[in-house]
Scaffold this active site. Structure first.
Site, PDB file in Angstrom:
ATOM      1  N   SER A  16       0.844  -1.202   0.000  1.00 52.77           N
ATOM      2  CA  SER A  16       0.000   0.000   0.000  1.00 52.77           C
ATOM      3  C   SER A  16       0.870   1.240   0.000  1.00 52.77           C
ATOM      4  O   SER A  16       1.948   1.254   0.625  1.00 52.77           O
ATOM      5  CB  SER A  16      -0.896   0.026   1.245  1.00 52.77           C
TER       6      SER A  16
ATOM      7  N   TYR B 140      -1.115  -1.550  10.184  1.00 52.45           N
ATOM      8  CA  TYR B 140      -1.369  -1.866   8.762  1.00 52.45           C
ATOM      9  C   TYR B 140      -0.085  -1.699   7.950  1.00 52.45           C
ATOM     10  O   TYR B 140       0.291  -2.570   7.157  1.00 52.45           O
ATOM     11  CB  TYR B 140      -2.470  -0.937   8.248  1.00 52.45           C
TER      12      TYR B 140
HETATM   13  P1  NAP Z   1     -12.109  -4.668   0.227  1.00 48.69           P
HETATM   14  O1  NAP Z   1     -12.957  -3.920  -0.741  1.00 48.69           O
HETATM   15  O2  NAP Z   1     -12.368  -4.551   1.687  1.00 48.69           O
HETATM   16  O3  NAP Z   1     -12.124  -6.225  -0.191  1.00 48.69           O
HETATM   17  C1  NAP Z   1     -11.350  -7.121   0.550  1.00 48.69           C
HETATM   18  C2  NAP Z   1     -11.448  -8.495  -0.058  1.00 48.69           C
HETATM   19  O4  NAP Z   1     -10.592  -9.345   0.735  1.00 48.69           O
HETATM   20  C3  NAP Z   1     -12.838  -9.071  -0.008  1.00 48.69           C
HETATM   21  O5  NAP Z   1     -13.082  -9.793  -1.198  1.00 48.69           O
HETATM   22  C4  NAP Z   1     -12.783 -10.039   1.178  1.00 48.69           C
HETATM   23  O6  NAP Z   1     -13.598 -11.193   0.982  1.00 48.69           O
HETATM   24  C5  NAP Z   1     -11.336 -10.482   1.124  1.00 48.69           C
HETATM   25  N1  NAP Z   1     -10.848 -10.998   2.401  1.00 48.69           N
HETATM   26  C6  NAP Z   1     -10.805 -10.375   3.603  1.00 48.69           C
HETATM   27  N2  NAP Z   1     -10.305 -11.206   4.530  1.00 48.69           N
HETATM   28  C7  NAP Z   1     -10.028 -12.374   3.904  1.00 48.69           C
HETATM   29  C8  NAP Z   1      -9.478 -13.614   4.321  1.00 48.69           C
HETATM   30  N3  NAP Z   1      -9.123 -13.819   5.598  1.00 48.69           N
HETATM   31  N4  NAP Z   1      -9.325 -14.598   3.397  1.00 48.69           N
HETATM   32  C9  NAP Z   1      -9.687 -14.409   2.102  1.00 48.69           C
HETATM   33  N5  NAP Z   1     -10.218 -13.247   1.655  1.00 48.69           N
HETATM   34  C10 NAP Z   1     -10.373 -12.250   2.550  1.00 48.69           C
HETATM   35  O7  NAP Z   1     -10.552  -4.268   0.032  1.00 48.69           O
HETATM   36  P2  NAP Z   1      -9.800  -3.641  -1.246  1.00 48.69           P
HETATM   37  O8  NAP Z   1      -9.793  -2.167  -1.100  1.00 48.69           O
HETATM   38  O9  NAP Z   1     -10.289  -4.262  -2.486  1.00 48.69           O
HETATM   39  O10 NAP Z   1      -8.293  -4.115  -0.924  1.00 48.69           O
HETATM   40  C11 NAP Z   1      -7.631  -5.149  -1.629  1.00 48.69           C
HETATM   41  C12 NAP Z   1      -6.147  -5.080  -1.315  1.00 48.69           C
HETATM   42  O11 NAP Z   1      -5.631  -3.817  -1.721  1.00 48.69           O
HETATM   43  C13 NAP Z   1      -5.802  -5.221   0.175  1.00 48.69           C
HETATM   44  O12 NAP Z   1      -4.642  -5.999   0.310  1.00 48.69           O
HETATM   45  C14 NAP Z   1      -5.523  -3.799   0.613  1.00 48.69           C
HETATM   46  O13 NAP Z   1      -4.662  -3.737   1.729  1.00 48.69           O
HETATM   47  C15 NAP Z   1      -4.904  -3.246  -0.642  1.00 48.69           C
HETATM   48  N6  NAP Z   1      -4.971  -1.777  -0.752  1.00 48.69           N
HETATM   49  C16 NAP Z   1      -6.176  -1.158  -0.843  1.00 48.69           C
HETATM   50  C17 NAP Z   1      -6.217   0.226  -0.936  1.00 48.69           C
HETATM   51  C18 NAP Z   1      -7.515   1.011  -1.014  1.00 48.69           C
HETATM   52  O14 NAP Z   1      -7.480   2.237  -0.900  1.00 48.69           O
HETATM   53  N7  NAP Z   1      -8.667   0.356  -1.197  1.00 48.69           N
HETATM   54  C19 NAP Z   1      -5.024   0.967  -0.971  1.00 48.69           C
HETATM   55  C20 NAP Z   1      -3.820   0.289  -0.875  1.00 48.69           C
HETATM   56  C21 NAP Z   1      -3.805  -1.088  -0.774  1.00 48.69           C
HETATM   57  P3  NAP Z   1     -14.896 -11.532   1.904  1.00 48.69           P
HETATM   58  O15 NAP Z   1     -15.860 -10.410   1.721  1.00 48.69           O
HETATM   59  O16 NAP Z   1     -15.373 -12.822   1.354  1.00 48.69           O
HETATM   60  O17 NAP Z   1     -14.369 -11.639   3.302  1.00 48.69           O
END
Ligand code: NAP
Length: 247
Positions: free
Chosen positions: A142, A155
């Site tokens: 991130s 985090y």
């Molecule tokens: P999100 O919308 O909250 O989605 C998270 C996904 O991860 C969901 O599909 C959830 O599935 C799954 N998940 C959570 N816990 C899990 C587990 N224990 N095992 C398997 N799946 C699990 O998050 P996002 O924003 O798409 O983030 C995706 C990645 O990008 C993450 O690694 C995050 O740290 C990174 N990131 C995001 C941002 C941002 O601004 N959004 C910025 C930098 C980095 P379920 O619903 O089935 O639990």
């Protein structure tokens, strides 16, 4: 039909929604057979799989909590049985809780490290044994790691671990013709980023990058598509910061 008869196989962890769902859609459009991993949203994962299949793709939904080594092992078994040998692993699953370090309780610390770090470790360890020659691994860091904002200590520590895994694992896979890279997104409009923020806070984040908008899941899916595809064969052990120029 956008698939050949023997498509390459990709596992996308945390693909039921958010960035992971966009990656699954993009890799399916690129011609991969896609395993849509989820932990607690079966309906969303099944709906995405139905959508990919309706568009002519090959896809399955696979439940596994990435924090569990047993469940990750079984996920790889299921994908190998149903789709074939895995070519691409996208370690997208992750959670974010912004709490000042002094107020962070033990259970939350364990949960964030278990999913973000142990989850990545579990899938990397399986991938070392199972990924096909020429395979690709894309981890998730991130841009918050570069910003050092209050509330992000735990985090950011998990994402620093993921970056360390990425650099070392790329070298440990010497001779396997497998690349290991990570994407470090800036703020992306998903529930992970949006939940718990006021409209004012969201707008403040949106103004931070010189491109002056929030990223969309598709902005990151296209970067993963590049790293998983034929044009990135010489990119290895790198962290690609996709954040509109924020840091
Ligand atoms: P999100 O919308 O909250 O989605 C998270 C996904 O991860 C969901 O599909 C959830 O599935 C799954 N998940 C959570 N816990 C899990 C587990 N224990 N095992 C398997 N799946 C699990 O998050 P996002 O924003 O798409 O983030 C995706 C990645 O990008 C993450 O690694 C995050 O740290 C990174 N990131 C995001 C941002 C941002 O601004 N959004 C910025 C930098 C980095 P379920 O619903 O089935 O639990």
């Amino acid at each position: 039909m956008n698939q050949s008869s023997n498509p390459k196989v990709a596992i996308v962890t945390g693909a039921s929604r958010g960035i992971g769902a966009a990656i699954a859609q993009r890799l399916s459009a690129d011609g991969f057979a896609v395993a849509v991993n989820y932990a607690s949203s079966p309906a969303l994962a099944e709906a995405l799989v139905a959508q990919l299949q309706a568009a002519g793709g090959r896809a399955i939904a696979v439940r596994a909590d990435v924090a569990s080594a047993d469940e990750v092992r079984r996920m790889f078994d299921t994908v190998e049985q149903q789709l074939g040998r895995v070519d691409v692993l996208v370690n997208n699953a992750g959670i974010l809780k912004t709490v000042p370090l002094a107020e962070h309780d033990d259970a939350l610390y364990d949960q964030v490290f278990d999913i973000n770090v142990r989850g990545t470790f579990n899938t990397l360890r399986e991938a070392a044994k199972r990924l096909a020659e020429g395979g690709r691994i894309v981890n998730f860091s991130s841009t918050t790691l570069a910003l050092n904002m209050p509330g992000y200590a735990i985090y950011n520590a998990t994402k620093a671990s993921v970056e360390a895994f990425t650099h070392v694992f790329a070298k440990e896979l010497r001779g396997r013709n497998v690349t290991v890279n990570a994407v470090a997104p800036g703020p992306i409009a998903t529930s992970l980023f949006l939940d718990g923020k006021t409209e004012e806070q969201i707008q403040a984040f949106a103004k931070m990058p010189p491109l002056q908008r929030l990223g969309q899941p598709e902005d990151i899916a296209s970067v993963v598509s590049f790293l998983a595809g034929p044009d990135a064969g010489w990119v290895n052990g790198q962290i690609l910061r996709a954040n509109g120029g924020l840091a």
